[in-house]
Motif scaffolding. Structure first.
Motif, mmCIF file in Angstrom:
data_model
loop_
_atom_site.group_PDB
_atom_site.id
_atom_site.type_symbol
_atom_site.label_atom_id
_atom_site.label_comp_id
_atom_site.label_asym_id
_atom_site.label_seq_id
_atom_site.Cartn_x
_atom_site.Cartn_y
_atom_site.Cartn_z
ATOM 1 N N ARG A 90 2.501 8.017 -9.870
ATOM 2 C CA ARG A 90 1.301 7.629 -9.112
ATOM 3 C C ARG A 90 1.647 6.521 -8.119
ATOM 4 O O ARG A 90 2.628 5.811 -8.295
ATOM 5 C CB ARG A 90 0.230 7.112 -10.078
ATOM 6 C CG ARG A 90 -0.187 8.160 -11.084
ATOM 7 C CD ARG A 90 -1.097 7.544 -12.148
ATOM 8 N NE ARG A 90 -1.336 8.486 -13.230
ATOM 9 C CZ ARG A 90 -1.587 8.137 -14.484
ATOM 10 N NH1 ARG A 90 -1.622 6.864 -14.836
ATOM 11 N NH2 ARG A 90 -1.788 9.056 -15.411
ATOM 12 N N GLY A 91 0.813 6.372 -7.116
ATOM 13 C CA GLY A 91 1.007 5.291 -6.140
ATOM 14 C C GLY A 91 1.035 3.954 -6.879
ATOM 15 O O GLY A 91 0.233 3.731 -7.779
ATOM 16 N N GLY A 92 1.942 3.077 -6.521
ATOM 17 C CA GLY A 92 2.005 1.754 -7.151
ATOM 18 C C GLY A 92 2.746 1.751 -8.477
ATOM 19 O O GLY A 92 2.845 0.714 -9.139
ATOM 20 N N GLY A 106 0.815 -1.221 0.000
ATOM 21 C CA GLY A 106 0.000 0.000 0.000
ATOM 22 C C GLY A 106 0.843 1.263 0.000
ATOM 23 O O GLY A 106 2.001 1.261 -0.421
ATOM 24 N N ASP A 107 0.259 2.341 0.558
ATOM 25 C CA ASP A 107 0.868 3.675 0.453
ATOM 26 C C ASP A 107 2.200 3.834 1.179
ATOM 27 O O ASP A 107 2.977 4.739 0.854
ATOM 28 C CB ASP A 107 -0.099 4.730 1.018
ATOM 29 C CG ASP A 107 -1.267 4.943 0.070
ATOM 30 O OD1 ASP A 107 -1.168 4.463 -1.085
ATOM 31 O OD2 ASP A 107 -2.257 5.573 0.497
ATOM 32 N N GLY A 108 2.435 2.979 2.165
ATOM 33 C CA GLY A 108 3.661 3.153 2.944
ATOM 34 C C GLY A 108 4.910 2.636 2.241
ATOM 35 O O GLY A 108 6.002 2.688 2.789
ATOM 36 N N SER A 111 2.949 0.125 -13.847
ATOM 37 C CA SER A 111 2.168 -0.212 -12.650
ATOM 38 C C SER A 111 1.318 -1.426 -12.999
ATOM 39 O O SER A 111 1.338 -1.897 -14.146
ATOM 40 C CB SER A 111 1.279 0.959 -12.233
ATOM 41 O OG SER A 111 0.218 1.079 -13.150
ATOM 42 N N ARG A 158 7.945 2.545 -0.548
ATOM 43 C CA ARG A 158 8.774 3.468 -1.311
ATOM 44 C C ARG A 158 9.830 2.647 -2.042
ATOM 45 O O ARG A 158 10.400 1.720 -1.457
ATOM 46 C CB ARG A 158 9.434 4.380 -0.282
ATOM 47 C CG ARG A 158 9.896 5.717 -0.709
ATOM 48 C CD ARG A 158 8.760 6.644 -1.024
ATOM 49 N NE ARG A 158 9.298 7.806 -1.703
ATOM 50 C CZ ARG A 158 9.540 8.949 -1.085
ATOM 51 N NH1 ARG A 158 9.255 9.118 0.171
ATOM 52 N NH2 ARG A 158 10.041 9.954 -1.783
#
Ligand code: FAD
Ligand code: FES
Ligand code: FES
Lengths: 149, 286
Positions: free
Chosen positions: B160-162, B23-25, B138, B27
């Motif tokens: 973007r995320g992911g 998820g978002d955490g 992605s 990097r």
């Protein structure tokens, strides 16, 4: 693998290589200066290339060959660099010296048969700060060590 | 207590599935030369680091008929040693020489440098002159974005995320005959106060095409389109006089990022002088 010896370590996931070398493994020759890649005090060699150990995560280095200043006992090239530093009186407080010696060691390794000029050497030492500012003698000693090799 | 972990995927497919799980955490970490200092300073607090250094496919610098594709794990030192970059993208080679110090170059990657989007990056201005694009992947698919659109401001991009950047692609036909790169910094190895990349074509002492990019104390690295368009068609020997006559370079004035220690006047004058001398070096083949 540090200086040819494999060390199983339990550390925090994001600990830097510098923290693990000093605090878990006791390689105190590698110094903490700025902790963010600016001073070169923490320089070690990773697979023969100079690196700031404060900018690497220890757990990403497990399959790499790491050399610290403590590898001098088994490395005649490091010993030659150290001899030149002594002859030239290039050491004042000494805090930056392990990092500088390892940077010069890395340059010699990387250069192979290529001649190391003063310009190349100075470019390579860009990342090492000497707070006592004895740069002239450091460059002189390092250059003699490079020419010797 | 916060859980944190370094993950070591071996393939791109594994990277993408780890993004989904974490998820978002999460990097991405490439060379770590920007991210690790940011974590040490408390400026970045990821839960998971997805380490790309076991993904062998991402280390490659590949030439096709029209492009050079620089993989996400190719370090700045590898770019400096790449004969393809030296011969076919000299402007990138010139800029790579100015990046930081050998210690940083040995691990820092070009793609990481672009994703970090430091306005003082040495590589981004050179890549802007090459109309380079970044290739992102992605779970939803692939996309490629021009760097001029990818980087939106200081340390910000449209990633973007992911999404993971797999490479930067440079078009070979965007490389001009004359190129130069210069920077003004407090000391060797520092990030630049002002940086400038120039790529020119001239014919019979007349400028046929010009690309000028600057970075440094700006919101982001930019092309200096207002100067570019005015020097095309000028005799090469008149370029310096032309720059000296420009009172304000609008594109730069609008982008300067105020800095407590340096005045805007100083920065404007520094950019003008740097553009002038980089153009001069490019014309004289330096
Ligand atoms: C002391 C020092 C001096 C420096 N001087 C200069 C200089 O003079 N000029 C210059 O241009 N740079 C300079 N830098 C910056 C350095 O060049 C960059 O840090 C480096 O190139 C970034 O690459 P990296 O692989 O280390 O990225 P990392 O530190 O691993 O990552 C940087 C950022 O990009 C993201 N990222 C990295 N790779 C990807 C990917 N494939 N997909 C998605 N996101 C990704 C990370 O999540 C992170 O947010 C300096 C750095 C230091 C420490
Ligand atoms: S402590 Fe690593 S570079 Fe200063
Ligand atoms: S000898 Fe004191 S810092 Fe270099």
């Amino acid at each position: 693998m540090v200086n040819g010896v494999s060390h199983p370590v339990v550390c925090k996931p994001f600990d830097t290589l510098l923290t693990v070398l000093r605090e878990d493994l006791g390689y105190f020759g590698t110094k903490f200066g700025c902790g963010i890649g600016y001073c070169g005090a923490c320089t070690v060699l990773i697979d023969g290339k100079s690196a700031h150990s404060c900018c690497l995560i220890a757990t990403t280095m497990s399959d790499r060959k790491i050399s610290t200043i403590e590898s001098c006992d088994d490395d005649p090239v490091i010993q030659k660099i150290q001899d030149q530093f002594l002859k030239e009186g290039a050491i004042q407080c000494g805090y930056c010296i392990p990092g500088i010696v390892m940077t010069v060691r890395g340059l010699i390794e990387e250069s192979g048969q290529r001649v190391i000029t003063e310009e190349i050497l100075r470019g390579h030492l860009d990342g090492n700060i000497c707070r006592c500012s004895g740069y002239a003698s450091i460059v002189r000693a390092s250059l003699k060590a490079c020419v010797d090799e | 207590m916060k859980q944190s972990k370094v993950l070591n995927p071996k393939t791109l497919a594994e990277v993408l599935s780890l993004f989904e799980q974490c998820g978002d955490g999460a990097r991405v970490i490439a060379g770590g030369q920007s991210l690790v200092p940011m974590i040490s300073l408390g400026l970045s607090e990821p839960d998971f680091l997805i380490n790309l250094s076991s993904c062998d496919d991402l280390f490659v610098i590949k030439k096709t008929r029209k492009t050079i594709n620089i993989g996400a794990m190719a370090s700045v030192s590898e770019i400096l040693n790449s004969s393809q970059v030296i011969n076919l993208l000299p402007i990138l080679n010139f800029a790579a020489k100015k990046v930081a110090t050998p210690h940083v170059r040995n691990f820092g990657t070009l793609v990481g440098n672009v994703c970090h989007a430091d306005p003082s990056s040495d590589l981004i201005p050179a890549l802007l002159c090459l109309d380079a694009q970044i290739d992102l992947v992605s779970k939803d698919g692939k996309r490629s974005v021009l760097l001029s659109e990818f980087i939106t401001g200081p340390y910000s991009t449209t990633i973007r995320g992911g999404e993971v950047a797999v490479s930067v692609t440079c078009q070979l036909d965007k490389q001009s005959k004359l190129a130069s790169y210069k920077k003004v910094a407090r000391r060797a190895g520092d990030l630049g106060i002002a940086t400038c990349a120039v790529s020119l074509d001239s014919h019979k002492d007349c400028i046929e095409s010009a690309k000028i990019s600057v970075g440094g104390y700006l919101r982001k690295a930019i092309r200096v389109l207002d100067i570019e368009k005015n020097i095309v068609g000028l005799p090469a020997h008149e370029i310096c006089t032309f720059i000296d006559g420009v009172e304000k370079i609008e594109s730069i004035e609008n982008s300067i990022l105020p800095d407590g220690s340096l005045t805007n006047n100083y920065l404007s004058a520094t950019f003008s002088r740097l553009i002038r001398s980089t153009l001069k070096d490019a014309l004289s083949g330096k």
